[in-house]
Scaffold this active site. Structure first.
Site, short mmCIF file in Angstrom:
data_model
loop_
_atom_site.label_atom_id
_atom_site.label_comp_id
_atom_site.label_asym_id
_atom_site.label_seq_id
_atom_site.Cartn_x
_atom_site.Cartn_y
_atom_site.Cartn_z
N HIS A 52 0.82 -1.21 0.00
CA HIS A 52 0.00 0.00 0.00
C HIS A 52 0.85 1.25 0.00
CE1 HIS A 52 -3.83 -2.00 0.50
NE2 HIS A 52 -3.21 -2.86 1.29
N LYS A 79 -11.56 -1.24 2.57
CA LYS A 79 -10.98 -0.56 1.43
C LYS A 79 -11.74 -0.85 0.15
CE LYS A 79 -6.34 -0.08 3.26
NZ LYS A 79 -5.49 -0.94 4.08
#
Lengths: 130, 420, 505
Positions: free
Chosen positions: C51, C253
């Site tokens: 990420h 997410k």
């Protein structure tokens, strides 16, 4: 579409397994006479009669070779064996070891249970390279 | 790196590859057969049951026996070289030649330079992931072909209490095989309302052993933490699963016989165009793909039921490859073949009016006393009767110059095939 | 009795990273893992995303460690040779409201220090990712985001740690721990094995709460949250350039389209709380949800390309941040719990953070001379040119034997996996990718079984999928007597009556 053997007034309905066509037969047993209908070739009549009186099957299996590179030898019966003998044949075959070299058609068990049918090899296996 | 210059490379040494190679060599060309296993014969080696060769040899041979006949046939031909235990890694074309790279333990990389490639790699099996059976992910789930390999080649018993998904021939054959090695097959589960395999196999693989066949049912869940413990089976009613009628069968092994897919890895490397109906290549009347000089035959072209048809198709393919190598056939007029009513696909996708053409097709219906109808630009040119048709039994017919007299160069000349 | 300075409980990405970090010092370290191989817990079912540092608030520990961890991947890759690529991450917005959320993410990313993060117009989004749904109105792009092969990463961390003297005990499930004489812990496994350690790091993933309790440390609850993902075959039409995110929801997410570093595509994951820490069942319902979501982002996603699906469990903790701290209840005990996303990304930074905590807590850290951060690279046949392949086979003929056709995995690679202790089918699969391709092991399983038996000297009956009772085949032909025609040994004339449920005619 039923594929199981069923019995009705016309007789027993069964599927012939002699070849991939799979004709649907109607077989009647009257006393000791068997009549077969629905077959497209003579083998169907033979199959229908045998199936009624004494069902038989060609058996294929493998036996141990003791060789790590080709551990199993495919084998087959030279003719259709009575169904009731099949389990015993298999159990016998699974106790054998047939070491290479083996030739296709080589007899592994002769005259299975007095039926005149042999168990033979389905392939060649060459002698192990040393 | 070793270089081998040959006229043709045949990828795959199974029934298709052997038949194609034998024909190419018989016609006088040099051909290399590349086979990834240690022996020739392909999938036939593990198909130890009988039923092969009824059409071709008029005998009922076991898989290994059928394979051995063709292995012996190829041995009689000069001009064939075999590369066993050798796997194709890459294939490409340049302006002049085709190049196939294959690797083996003892020879490293061999670079084959040739003018024609025959793809004969066969199929792979559809698996749990493709059909998406929900549930846990225990061990004990095998595709039927893998189980067949473990049993017949290696002598292992995959499990003792078995449920089989799919009533195709491989699943049926394995139902019998598992019974004959001392396992118990509790059920065969089939999503369609009719069985997929040959009727004779239902009789001799299920009925003989009293194995229940659940038509219009699905395996709706797999249970078991480390190893399979049970499956849930749900009937389909009015095209929908009826969860209220779900029942469980305790078992330790699940065999999946849910379809075959042509193994197109090498075809993809060459940019061969694939037909989504068959998952195999589009081919013209010479069984040649959109890549000139790249031919396809056998199960990698379309999934066959009978090896006899594979042999016929592949021998014919070998002939076309030889014509191509001789420089012929490139200007042959070809026209489209189209699947019509109730036909899933017809192969090849083109025909040549100047010669004999053999076609294979699959119907989409189950029918007794059915008719195959062939039209040329809408006009009937052939009719053939079939006592029984079903999707799991491939059909075949021929068209020759006599049938195709109506072909005119200025017309579309589309041949359409229907079953009804 | 084996005595160690430090015991790390849990060989997932966190435990493996910590162990490797500590192996650089003059310490005896043991890594304790309950499964039969490392990376078999939470770290097994992972999207493999590195990420970029915009998803979490700067006030969280996870945000800081995420950005720091992200930056450490290049160096790690050159030392450990795991597959990793900085392909970039995009978040796609489909409305003005969604774009507002994207702008907030962007601001968060800037504050967190995400390098190169940019806001994008529709045109820029489509030029970055041509396969995006043309209805996209804008988004953000984080070029520092990337993709990694997660289990290969964990395997390489452990290999490096072992190379530098750390010990690994698998099939060691901690069931009891006693603090003795105020100076060390006596730790016992379910099978009765014991080790002692002065210090303990709790990196036990889903079971961190249980381990904490066993050691008399803090009470908290790990709630498993399941995520299902679908894997699409290599070179499917939907393979993208970038990792594609939707705009996030408060809970997760979102469901993504992930181009894996191996060339396959993953779609998912879902996010559903479950009761059971072992509930890895996949379900029918989520299929629709995932595909609807994925196609909204990338229309080319198609069910035809699915090769498998799987589920993983996230170890969630109340408060949703990482809990990494020295225990206040029991001495010389570090908690590393609630390590869900971005746990993989943060792992190298988490390892540093834990090392610093241990130091602060009083553990003496003296650098070990001869510490070698590198491990040998095992070449992958798939990635080599034909000339390189030829050369390699000359040196090691086992590279010339293909085991897995779909992924072009050679026998040499399988042997390398086995020699590194991966002796289950899943362990070999995760190390080499054999069995992960189109056919999902249909062709290669019997070959892998043969090689395993030969290399380990163990019979086929002992080979498992992933330890425990997950055996593959235990019996050989001849072990059972055949009674194939039991009660049905009648001739065709009789019709036996049978209980047939639901058989259609």
């Amino acid at each position: 579409m039923s594929t199981k053997n069923t019995t009705s007034e016309q007789g027993v309905e069964m599927v012939c397994i002699s070849c991939p066509i799979g004709c649907r037969l109607t077989v009647r047993l009257e006393g000791e006479t068997v009549t077969v209908a629905g077959n497209k070739c003579p083998r169907g009549e033979v199959y229908g009669t045998e199936e009624m009186l004494s069902p038989r099957r060609v058996v294929t299996a493998t036996v141990a070779t003791g060789s790590p590179s080709i551990p199993r030898l495919p084998v087959r019966t030279t003719g259709a064996l009575p169904k009731e003998n099949i389990d015993e044949l298999l159990n016998r075959a699974y106790r054998l070891t047939v070491a290479p070299p083996v030739t296709k058609g080589q007899v592994i068990i002769r005259d299975i249970m007095g039926t005149g049918i042999d168990l033979v090899s389905s392939r060649d296996i060459a002698a192990p390279e040393d | 790196m070793t270089e081998r210059i040959v006229d043709a490379v045949v990828v795959g040494g199974g029934s298709a590859g052997l038949a194609a190679a034998a024909e190419i060599a018989r016609r006088g060309y040099q051909v290399a057969v590349v086979e990834r296993e240690l022996s020739l014969g392909g999938i036939l080696n593990q198909c130890i049951h009988n039923g092969f060769g009824l059409h071709y040899f008029k005998e009922e041979l076991t898989g290994p026996e059928y394979a051995q006949r063709f292995i012996e046939l190829t041995r009689e031909e000069d001009g064939i070289e075999f590369h066993l235990d050798t796997a194709v890694l890459e294939a490409e074309e340049n302006a002049d030649h085709k190049i196939v790279y294959a690797i083996s333990k003892h020879h490293g990389v061999t670079k084959f330079i040739c003018n024609a490639i025959v793809l004969a790699m066969g199929c792979r099996e559809r698996n749990r992931g493709n059909i998406g059976i929900p549930g846990t992910r225990p061990s004990g789930i095998f595709t039927a072909g893998l189980a067949q390999r473990l049993v017949n080649i290696d002598g292992y018993i995959p499990g003792r209490e078995v449920v089989i998904v799919g009533s195709g021939d491989i699943g049926l054959i394995m139902a019998r095989r598992m019974s004959w090695i001392g396992a118990k097959v509790h059920a065969v589960v089939e999503i369609q309302p009719y069985p997929s395999g040959l009727t004779r196999n239902i009789a001799q693989c299920l009925n003989d052993f009293d194995i229940p066949l659940y038509l219009s049912h699905v395996v709706s869940e797999i249970h078991g933490k480390d190893r399979v413990e049970a499956v849930s089976i749900t009937p389909i009613e009015d095209h929908h699963p009826d969860p209220a009628k779900t029942f469980r069968i305790p078992c330790d092994t699940l065999l999946l016989s849910v379809g075959l897919v042509p193994d197109n890895e090498v075809a993809n490397k060459l940019g061969v165009e694939i037909n989504p109906e068959t998952n195999g290549a589009y081919v013209d009347a010479r069984l040649m793909t959109n890549r000139p000089g790249v031919f396809v035959c056998g199960n990698v072209l379309h999934v066959h039921d009978l090896v006899d048809f594979v042999t016929e198709e592949s021998t014919r393919c070998g002939g076309f490859v030889s014509d191509y190598l001789a420089g012929g056939g490139r200007d042959e007029a070809q026209y489209r073949v189209s699947p019509g009513a109730n036909v899933k696909y017809v192969l090849p996708n083109f025909y040549a009016p100047g010669r004999e053409n053999i076609f294979y097709l699959r119907p989409m219906i189950v029918k007794n006393r059915a008719e195959l109808l062939v039209t040329l630009d809408g006009e009937q040119i052939m009719k053939k009767r079939f006592p029984h048709v079903q999707p799991s039994e491939m059909m075949s017919f021929r068209l020759g110059p006599a049938n195709l007299r109506g072909v005119r160069p200025e017309l579309a000349n589309v041949v359409e095939v229907s079953v009804g | 009795m084996e005595n160690y300075d430090v015991a790390v409980v849990g060989a997932g990405v966190t435990g493996a990273a910590v162990t490797r970090r500590l192996s650089a010092y003059r310490l005896s370290v043991v890594l304790l893992e309950r499964e039969c191989d490392v990376s078999f817990g939470v770290s097994k079912a992972n999207s493999g995303i590195i990420h970029a540092g915009f998803h979490h608030s700067p006030s969280t520990l996870k945000a800081r460690l995420e950005v720091r961890g992200n930056l450490m991947y290049d160096a790690l890759q050159s030392e450990l040779h795991f597959p990793f690529r900085r392909c970039g991450i995009i978040v796609a917005a489909f409305s003005v409201e969604e774009m507002k959320i994207v702008e907030r993410l962007y601001a968060q990313g800037i504050e967190n220090g995400a390098i190169g993060i940019e806001l994008c117009s529709r045109a820029r989004m489509i030029s970055l990712e041509p396969k995006l749904n043309p209805d996209v109105v804008g988004g953000l792009h984080a070029p520092s985001g990337g993709i990694v092969e997660p289990y290969r990463f964990v395997f390489s961390l452990v290999e490096s740690a072992l190379k530098n003297g750390a010990a690994l005990k698998t099939e060691f499930e901690v069931v009891e721990a006693k603090h003795e004489k105020g100076s060390f812990y006596r730790i016992r496994s379910r099978s009765g094995e014991e080790v002692t350690a002065r210090w303990v790091v709790n990196a036990a993933g889903l079971h961190a709460d249980e381990v904490s309790r066993i050691f008399g440390a803090e009470e908290y609850r790990i709630v498993p949250r399941k995520g299902e993902e679908f894997l699409m075959e290599r070179n499917a039409m939907c393979y993208t350039n970038k990792v594609v995110f939707p705009v996030p929801s408060p809970n997760s997410k979102g469901m993504l389209v992930i181009p894996t570093v191996e060339g396959t595509t993953m779609v998912g994951p879902t996010a559903v709380e479950v009761e059971d820490k072992e509930d890895l069942r996949t379900t029918e319902e989520n299929f629709e949800k995932v595909f609807y979501s994925a196609r909204r982002l990338i229309p080319a996603v198609s069910e035809r390309d699915i090769i498998t699906s799987f589920a993983g469990l996230r170890p969630t903790l109340e408060g949703d941040d990482f809990y990494i701290d020295l225990s206040k209840e029991t001495p010389r005990f570090v908690q590393a719990a609630g390590i869900q996303s971005p746990g993989l990304t943060a792992a190298p930074a988490v390892a540093e953070y834990i090392k610093d905590l241990l130091k602060k807590g009083g553990l003496e850290l003296i650098e070990k001379p001869g510490y070698d951060p590198e491990i040998p690279e095992v070449k992958r046949l798939r990635e080599l040119s034909m000339f390189e392949v030829d050369e390699l086979i000359g040196k090691d003929p086992d590279y010339g034997e293909i085991v897995c056709r779909c992924e072009s995995v050679s026998e040499a690679e399988i042997k390398a996996a086995i020699r590194r202790g991966h002796t289950t089918l899943d362990g070999i699969k995760f190390y080499t990718r054999a069995g992960m391709g189109r056919c999902q092991g249909g062709f290669c399983t019997y070959k892998t079984l043969k090689i395993l038996a030969r290399e380990t000297g163990k019979p086929w009956s002992e080979v498992t999928r992933r330890g425990g009772g997950s055996y593959i085949t235990r019996k050989q032909i001849g072990d059972f007597a055949v009674h194939s025609i039991g009660s049905a040994s009648e001739s065709a004339g009789k019709t036996a009556s049978k209980k047939q449920r639901g058989t259609a005619q």
